[in-house]
Every structure is written in structure tokens, then in C-alpha cells.
Design an enzyme around this catalytic site. Structure first.
Site: not given
Ligand code: NAP
Ligand code: G4F
Length: 335
Positions: A123, A125, A150
Site C-alpha cells: 500500500s 500508506e 496498518y
Molecule cells: P477489503 O475490501 O477490506 O477486503 C479485505 C479482504 O480481506 C476481505 O475479503 C476480508 O474478509 C479479508 N480478510 C480480513 N481479515 C482476514 C483474515 N484474518 N484472514 C483471511 N482473510 C481476511 O480490501 P480491498 O480494498 O479489497 O484491498 C485488498 C488488499 O489490498 C488489502 O490487503 C488492502 O490492504 C490492500 N490495498 C488496498 C488498497 C485500496 O485502495 N483498496 C490500496 C492499497 C492496498 P471479510 O470479507 O471476511 O472481511
Molecule cells: O477512505 P480512507 O479510509 O482510506 P485510506 O486511509 O487512504 O486507506 C485506504 O487506502 C490505502 C492506500 O493508500 C489502503 F492501503 C488502505 O487499505 C485503504 O484502502 O480515508 C481516506 C482519507 C483519510 O485521510 C481520512 O482521514 O479520508 C479521510 N477521511 C475524512 N473523513 C475519512 C473520513 N476517512 C474515512 N474512512 N471516514 C471518514 O469519515
């Protein structure tokens, strides 16, 4: 036919990746964890075509058992406790699932003597924001500065992946993905929280103002289906590597709000309120990535940019809401 195993198949990315791999003709296996209520709605449309296994990234024995049964050609480790704010509430579990989970998976493969290609979901992050870097655009060369449990867990997983590659010659690649969103995004991430609320306002169903935290944070927001294609392309390279996927644009939460409410002809300022509880102990202020290594190596580039992403998400939310209302209407007018 190739066989792929996806951890996190019930999540946003896992579900899109499953769709994509099925389309390519893969046999697709997925790890699902036991839950007291059904949480497979993102993959229900492909249920008969998927092979699902109960396992958990916190449980090595369950991983060994699934890997020994499936013998995958490719493993995509997408499973994680992926919510940054929540990682402060459950830091131990986040380290277990998001950090040690990756280690358990790699070590299980090694001890079983299996040699699939592995994708580790890293990520942006991990960088802690552009403010912690000397570059305008974050690249694979930039230093990590994790600012949440995280992000710490993801840095650990990243280094494990590099170590298993270097020490054991395993084909393990790290994707360093910047935020990517879609109508399947979890409802507590800020983009989906906003678009859902916009639909509620449009259909007169909003219950009080939308509570938000930091509106000035900036993110490099892309469209999730394009990012899962990038994960697959990474694993098709003869040599494993670490690659950033991003859009090269950054926008604030406030800009997202402005555009989302514009879609329904409303001013966001009339609908939101600040909630201090949604602030994070340490914030990542700005994320902006350089995807040129991925572009030059395997031709990946983003197609959907910020305004297009907001439009897609709001339109999907409005359609979804309308479908839901129609179902309720049909239920009460059966006769
Ligand atoms: P997500 O929607 O939160 O999905 C996470 C998945 O992980 C869900 O299927 C969840 O299962 C599963 N999981 C959680 N805890 C687990 C455990 N202990 N054992 C097995 N499975 C588990 O995340 P996403 O947005 O699809 O992201 C996919 C991956 O990319 C994650 O690793 C995330 O950290 C990473 N990532 C995401 C972004 C982004 O912007 N989306 C960016 C960078 C990296 P349940 O459905 O049962 O909760
Ligand atoms: O949507 P967010 O919670 O995503 P965040 O923290 O950027 O993380 C996501 O992207 C990462 C990649 O850079 C992934 F690795 C991670 O797994 C996840 O998918 O928050 C985005 C921004 C933050 O700065 C947060 O402080 O939005 C700001 N924010 C403002 N109000 C909020 C809110 N975020 C959330 N979730 N909820 C609010 O009400």
C-alpha cells in the site's frame, strides 16, 4: 488452465480479481473466513464458478491445508484488516492478519515446497505521505515511513516478500497500490461513505448530516478494476519485482465531496458536519504516485481519472438505491 488462489476474495479487489481471472479462463479458488452472517455479496454472481475454502490468515494450519489441496500456479494475497482508522482500535489483530498473515502464507508455501507466483498487496500508506519524501511523486525508490498500525503491518509484509524472493528464489512481487475505489468499495471508506450519502440525499432518505473527519487529506484515487489487471500483469513477468500502481493525480476529500454532490445538483456544504472521532492519531496528508516503472515494464496505465471515478461511483449508487426502492415497492404491491 491455470489455477489461482485469492485471499481476501470477498473484498473489493478480491471480487474484481476473481471476475477478471474467470474471464481469462483460470480455475479460481478463494479463501473465506468464517463469519456469523453471510458476507459474500461481492462474489455471489460467480458463486457456482468459484472454489471457496474456509481458512484464515491468522491460522497457519488452515493456510497449509488449503495450499496443499489447491496447488495454485498463482497466489494473490489480498486478505487484510485494511481500514487504517480501525487499525488503531485493533492493532494486534491488524498485525496478525495484515503483517504476519503474509509471512504465514509465504512460510507455508516454502515448507510445502510449492513454487507459485505470489502477489503481495502492498500500500501507498507504507510511505506515510509525500510530506515524508524528497520526491514530488512517490516511486519504488522512496523510503517507507508508516504512520499507522496498518501501514507498519504492510511494511513488514513487504519486507517478508522481498526476503523470501532473495533468500529462497521465490517468485514474489509486491504491488504498492495507491487508493483505488469502486461501487464495491467498503462502505466505511471515505469515497463510498460519501457516494452512499449522496444517494440518500437524492432520494430524501438522509438521516441527519454526513459526519466526516479530515477534509483536507489528499489521495491519488484510481478505479479498482484497472488495478486488479495490474496485479495480474505483475505476475506474468518472468522476473518478480515491486511496482507502484497509481494515477499520478492527487485530490482532497473536499474535492471528492464537491464533485459527488454536483452530480445531484447540491452543495456539499449544506450536508456535512465534522466529527472529531473520525480523525486519526497520525494522518497521511498527501499521496501522489509515480507509476512509470509499471508502465515501462508491462504497459500498465490508469484509464479512469478523478472526475470519471466520482461520476461512476455516484451513478452506480443512485442505480443501486433505485433498484432497492423498486424491490421494496414490489414487495408491498405483490397483488
Ligand atoms: P477489503 O475490501 O477490506 O477486503 C479485505 C479482504 O480481506 C476481505 O475479503 C476480508 O474478509 C479479508 N480478510 C480480513 N481479515 C482476514 C483474515 N484474518 N484472514 C483471511 N482473510 C481476511 O480490501 P480491498 O480494498 O479489497 O484491498 C485488498 C488488499 O489490498 C488489502 O490487503 C488492502 O490492504 C490492500 N490495498 C488496498 C488498497 C485500496 O485502495 N483498496 C490500496 C492499497 C492496498 P471479510 O470479507 O471476511 O472481511
Ligand atoms: O477512505 P480512507 O479510509 O482510506 P485510506 O486511509 O487512504 O486507506 C485506504 O487506502 C490505502 C492506500 O493508500 C489502503 F492501503 C488502505 O487499505 C485503504 O484502502 O480515508 C481516506 C482519507 C483519510 O485521510 C481520512 O482521514 O479520508 C479521510 N477521511 C475524512 N473523513 C475519512 C473520513 N476517512 C474515512 N474512512 N471516514 C471518514 O469519515
Amino acid at each position: 488452465m491455470k489455477t489461482a488462489l485469492i485471499t481476501g476474495i470477498t473484498g473489493q479487489d478480491g471480487s474484481y480479481l476473481a471476475d477478471f481471472l474467470l474471464y481469462l479462463g483460470y480455475e479460481v479458488h478463494g479463501v473465506v473466513r468464517r463469519s456469523s452472517s453471510i458476507n459474500t455479496k461481492r462474489i455471489d454472481h460467480s458463486f457456482g464458478r468459484l472454489h471457496l475454502h474456509h481458512a484464515d490468515l491468522t491460522d497457519s494450519a488452515s493456510l497449509v491445508s488449503v495450499l496443499a489441496k489447491v496447488h495454485p500456479d498463482e497466489v494473490y494475497n489480498l486478505g487484510a484488516q485494511s481500514h487504517v482508522r480501525v487499525s488503531y482500535d485493533v492493532p494486534g489483530f491488524t498485525h496478525e492478519a495484515t503483517g504476519l498473515g503474509a509471512f504465514r502464507l509465504l512460510e507455508s508455501l516454502r515448507t510445502l515446497g510449492l513454487t507459485p507466483r505470489v502477489y503481495q498487496a502492498g500500500s501507498s500508506e507504507m510511505f506515510g505521505g509525500n510530506e515524508h519524501s524528497c520526491c514530488e511523486f512517490l516511486s519504488e525508490e522512496c523510503r517507507f515511513h508508516p504512520r499507522s498500525p496498518y501501514a507498519c503491518a504492510k511494511v513488514f509484509a513487504h519486507h517478508c516478500a522481498v526476503n523470501y524472493r532473495e533468500a529462497y528464489g521465490m517468485h514474489v512481487s509486491n504491488g504498492i497500490l495507491f487508493n483505488h475505489e469502486s461501487p464495491r468499495r467498503g462502505e466505511t471508506f471515505v469515497t463510498r461513505k460519501i457516494t452512499r450519502y449522496v444517494a440518500e440525499v437524492f432520494y430524501n432518505r438522509a438521516d441527519g448530516p454526513l459526519k466526516l473527519g479530515n477534509l483536507e487529506a489528499k489521495r491519488d484515487w484510481g478505479y479498482a478494476p484497472e488495478y486488479v489487471c495490474g496485479m495480474w500483469r505483475m505476475l506474468q513477468q518472468d522476473r518478480p519485482g515491486d511496482y507502484i500502481l497509481a494515477t499520478g493525480e492527487t485530490h482532497s476529500v473536499r474535492e471528492f465531496l464537491e464533485l459527488a454532490f454536483q452530480e445531484i445538483g447540491e452543495d456539499y456544504r449544506a450536508h456535512i458536519t465534522r466529527d472529531e472521532r473520525l480523525l486519526r492519531p497520525a494522518e497521511v496528508n498527501t499521496l501522489l504516485g509515480d507509476y512509470s516503472l509499471a508502465e515501462n515494464t508491462f504497459g500498465w496505465r490508469p484509464m479512469t481519472h478523478f472526475a470519471g471515478l466520482v461520476k461512476k461511483m455516484v451513478q452506480a449508487e443512485l442505480e443501486d438505491y433505485e433498484r432497492g426502492l423498486e424491490e421494496v415497492w414490489r414487495f408491498y404491491h405483490k397483488d
